[in-house]
Enzyme design. Structure first.
Site, mmCIF file in Angstrom:
data_model
loop_
_atom_site.group_PDB
_atom_site.id
_atom_site.type_symbol
_atom_site.label_atom_id
_atom_site.label_comp_id
_atom_site.label_asym_id
_atom_site.label_seq_id
_atom_site.Cartn_x
_atom_site.Cartn_y
_atom_site.Cartn_z
ATOM 1 N N CYS A 8 10.373 25.700 28.732
ATOM 2 C CA CYS A 8 9.723 26.499 27.306
ATOM 3 C C CYS A 8 10.987 26.812 26.327
ATOM 4 C CB CYS A 8 9.175 26.889 27.417
ATOM 5 S SG CYS A 8 9.279 28.614 27.952
ATOM 6 N N ASN A 11 12.020 30.705 27.739
ATOM 7 C CA ASN A 11 11.100 31.373 29.451
ATOM 8 C C ASN A 11 11.309 32.031 29.243
ATOM 9 O OD1 ASN A 11 13.428 30.958 32.494
ATOM 10 N ND2 ASN A 11 11.326 30.690 32.118
ATOM 11 N N CYS A 13 7.621 33.520 28.344
ATOM 12 C CA CYS A 13 6.050 33.349 28.177
ATOM 13 C C CYS A 13 5.836 31.985 28.492
ATOM 14 C CB CYS A 13 6.638 33.055 26.641
ATOM 15 S SG CYS A 13 6.275 34.542 25.776
ATOM 16 N N ARG A 14 5.781 30.696 28.062
ATOM 17 C CA ARG A 14 4.835 29.320 28.945
ATOM 18 C C ARG A 14 5.268 29.384 30.865
ATOM 19 N NH1 ARG A 14 6.096 26.113 23.289
ATOM 20 N NH2 ARG A 14 7.790 27.232 24.031
ATOM 21 N N SER A 15 6.299 28.888 30.483
ATOM 22 C CA SER A 15 7.601 28.705 31.108
ATOM 23 C C SER A 15 7.142 29.355 33.274
ATOM 24 C CB SER A 15 8.445 28.221 31.643
ATOM 25 O OG SER A 15 9.704 28.400 30.877
ATOM 26 N N ASP A 126 3.306 27.965 21.614
ATOM 27 C CA ASP A 126 4.047 28.660 21.418
ATOM 28 C C ASP A 126 3.684 30.011 20.935
ATOM 29 O OD1 ASP A 126 6.461 30.889 21.289
ATOM 30 O OD2 ASP A 126 7.507 28.957 20.076
HETATM 31 P P1 4NP Z 1 8.525 30.091 25.579
HETATM 32 O O1 4NP Z 1 8.246 31.450 24.147
HETATM 33 O O2 4NP Z 1 9.183 29.009 24.546
HETATM 34 O O3 4NP Z 1 7.306 29.875 26.148
HETATM 35 O O4 4NP Z 1 9.129 31.224 26.254
HETATM 36 C C1 4NP Z 1 9.432 32.088 23.226
HETATM 37 C C2 4NP Z 1 9.923 32.939 23.548
HETATM 38 C C3 4NP Z 1 10.536 33.645 22.688
HETATM 39 C C4 4NP Z 1 11.045 32.892 21.332
HETATM 40 C C5 4NP Z 1 10.124 31.419 20.953
HETATM 41 C C6 4NP Z 1 9.227 31.327 22.030
HETATM 42 N N1 4NP Z 1 12.020 33.845 20.694
HETATM 43 O O5 4NP Z 1 12.165 32.822 19.095
HETATM 44 O O6 4NP Z 1 12.907 33.959 20.720
#
Ligand code: 4NP
Length: 161
Positions: A8, A11, A13-15, A126
């Site tokens: 993602c 790294n 939240c989703r992954s 996201d």
């Molecule tokens: P992820 O979520 O890609 O599922 O881990 C996010 C975590 C952080 C950010 C965006 C999405 N960020 O903009 O910091």
């Protein structure tokens, strides 16, 4: 050994949640020795950090152990993983650019939700800037997508527990 990398943006939240879900499903059917699973982000925003506290809360609700620190996708990932699964179109586009830059132009990158016929082309949204309900939503999406992914991988590679 089937090696799976979930990707993602951050790294956190989703992954990492996807990684925990796959590990749990694999363990449930006693196939730990046949799978290696990891996760990474396309960005460097959160390198070294534990998952988001809302990811941790969601994982603990479903009794999923989380043992991950955020890391960024690197060149060797394209060599070391059989399946690289992107959460959304942005991740997919970034991975497809990276694979060319790193000399793995032929490597196929999959969109996570393409393993479910009715959600092909869709993203795992996201959840970072939303509320906690977004984490329940991604859990449900990932749970379904990973069930389908596992079934297809088992069939393709003729894996048996
Ligand atoms: P992820 O979520 O890609 O599922 O881990 C996010 C975590 C952080 C950010 C965006 C999405 N960020 O903009 O910091």
């Amino acid at each position: 050994m089937i090696r799976v990398l979930f990707v993602c943006l951050g790294n956190i939240c989703r992954s990492p949640l996807a990684e925990a879900i796959l590990n749990s499903k694999v363990e449930l059917v006693g196939m730990q020795s046949q799978f290696k699973c990891d996760s990474a982000g396309t960005s460097d925003f959160h390198i070294g950090e534990l998952p988001d506290e809302r990811t941790i809360k969601c994982a603990s609700k479903y009794n999923l152990p989380l043992n991950h620190r955020s890391r960024q996708v690197n060149r060797t990932d394209f060599r070391d993983f059989d399946y690289i699964l992107a959460m959304d179109d942005n991740n997919l586009r970034n991975l497809n650019n990276l694979k060319i830059r790193y000399g793995f132009a032929d490597k196929e990158i999959h969109l996570m939700r393409n393993f479910v016929a009715k959600t092909q082309g869709m993203s795992v949204p996201d959840p970072y800037y939303g509320g906690e309900e977004g984490f329940e939503e991604i859990y449900q999406i990932l749970d379904e997508a990973i069930d389908s992914f596992l079934a297809q991988v088992k069939a393709t590679h003729q894996l048996y527990a």
